[in-house]
Write a protein that holds these residues in place. Structure first.
Motif, short mmCIF file in Angstrom:
data_model
loop_
_atom_site.label_atom_id
_atom_site.label_comp_id
_atom_site.label_asym_id
_atom_site.label_seq_id
_atom_site.Cartn_x
_atom_site.Cartn_y
_atom_site.Cartn_z
N ILE A 1 5.65 -4.24 -5.91
CA ILE A 1 6.21 -3.78 -7.18
C ILE A 1 5.06 -3.49 -8.15
O ILE A 1 4.13 -4.28 -8.27
N GLU A 2 5.12 -2.34 -8.80
CA GLU A 2 4.10 -1.94 -9.76
C GLU A 2 4.75 -1.69 -11.12
O GLU A 2 5.53 -0.75 -11.27
N PRO B 1 -3.99 8.14 1.10
CA PRO B 1 -2.72 8.64 0.57
C PRO B 1 -1.55 7.94 1.23
O PRO B 1 -1.60 7.59 2.41
N SER B 2 -0.49 7.71 0.46
CA SER B 2 0.70 7.05 1.00
C SER B 2 1.91 7.47 0.17
O SER B 2 1.79 7.94 -0.96
N LYS B 3 3.09 7.28 0.74
CA LYS B 3 4.33 7.59 0.05
C LYS B 3 4.70 6.46 -0.92
O LYS B 3 4.52 5.29 -0.62
N LYS B 4 5.23 6.85 -2.07
CA LYS B 4 5.67 5.85 -3.04
C LYS B 4 7.03 5.29 -2.62
O LYS B 4 7.93 6.03 -2.26
N PRO C 1 -3.40 1.05 -3.35
CA PRO C 1 -3.43 1.40 -1.92
C PRO C 1 -2.46 0.56 -1.11
O PRO C 1 -1.95 -0.48 -1.57
N LYS C 2 -2.23 1.01 0.11
CA LYS C 2 -1.51 0.21 1.10
C LYS C 2 -2.43 0.05 2.30
O LYS C 2 -3.02 1.02 2.75
#
Length: 225
Positions: free
Chosen positions: A1-2, A159-162, A171-172
């Motif tokens: 969670i951000e 890069p990653s999907k939200k 990042p993930k």
């Protein structure tokens, strides 16, 4: 969670702003996960940087820093494998013609603004009250090619999907899909350790609500069941 911090404006990394500590706990708690991270870091950066062309001796020596570029690259590789990102701080010379010093920035110490143009660093993000006096809180802007003075941050993340409740600023890790399996390994290790500490004594009590079994054989049968 951000979520955005109401006081300082940065985006929290996790609901309690402690998600990187969770990733560090996974690293410390799982022997095979830790081994994979260490080996990948060594395979990426263990041989150091190799100059293919040109004279980069001054860059590699990084004489105004406590670390050479070879040492910094190994730290960056470790952060990338653990968090899925890495960051450095550069400081321009007085003329603004070149970067005089490069410094490693630990990813877990960095929080980011929503536009990803300002980076917040703290020595202890577990404290609710953040300030320059209490936690050495400071801000460093992102690289601006039109303003070559002072210090700046270069921050790279895969890069990653939200997902839901994410701003996409953090990042993930590359092992994102395996976090549940790693957590299971950590929890099973802890469970077995506690069993050893308790001498494998059962925590179960059998209660007969209508009296005792008539024979020892019947009692053993209940126990086995």
């Amino acid at each position: 969670i951000e979520e955005q911090d109401r006081m300082l404006g940065f985006i929290k990394w996790g609901k309690k702003n402690d998600y990187p500590y969770f990733l560090v706990d996974l690293y410390n708690g799982s022997a095979w996960h830790q081994g994979i991270i260490k080996n990948k870091t060594h395979y990426i950066a263990g041989g150091g940087l190799e100059v293919v062309t040109g004279n980069l001796e001054r860059f590699l020596n990084n004489s105004y820093s406590d670390f050479t570029m070879d040492e910094i690259v190994e730290q960056l590789a470790f952060d990338y494998e653990l968090f899925g990102a890495f960051a450095v701080k550069g400081t321009w010379n007085l003329e603004g013609t070149r970067v005089a010093v490069w410094e490693y920035l630990p990813i877990d110490a960095i929080r980011i603004s929503s536009d990803e143009r300002m980076y917040y660093l703290s020595d202890d993000w577990t404290m609710q009250q953040q300030s320059p006096e209490k936690t050495n809180l400071r801000t460093i802007p992102a690289l601006d090619e039109a303003k070559k003075v002072g210090s700046f941050v270069l921050y790279y993340k895969d890069p990653s999907k939200k997902a839901r409740k994410e701003h996409g600023v953090y990042p993930k890790p590359v092992y994102q899909g395996g976090i549940t399996a790693i957590q299971t390994d950590v929890d099973i290790s802890k469970f077995n350790m506690y069993e050893l500490q308790n001498g494998f004594k059962s925590g179960t009590m059998i209660t007969f609500m209508d009296g005792f079994p008539e024979t020892q054989e019947e009692a053993e049968s209940f126990k086995n069941q």
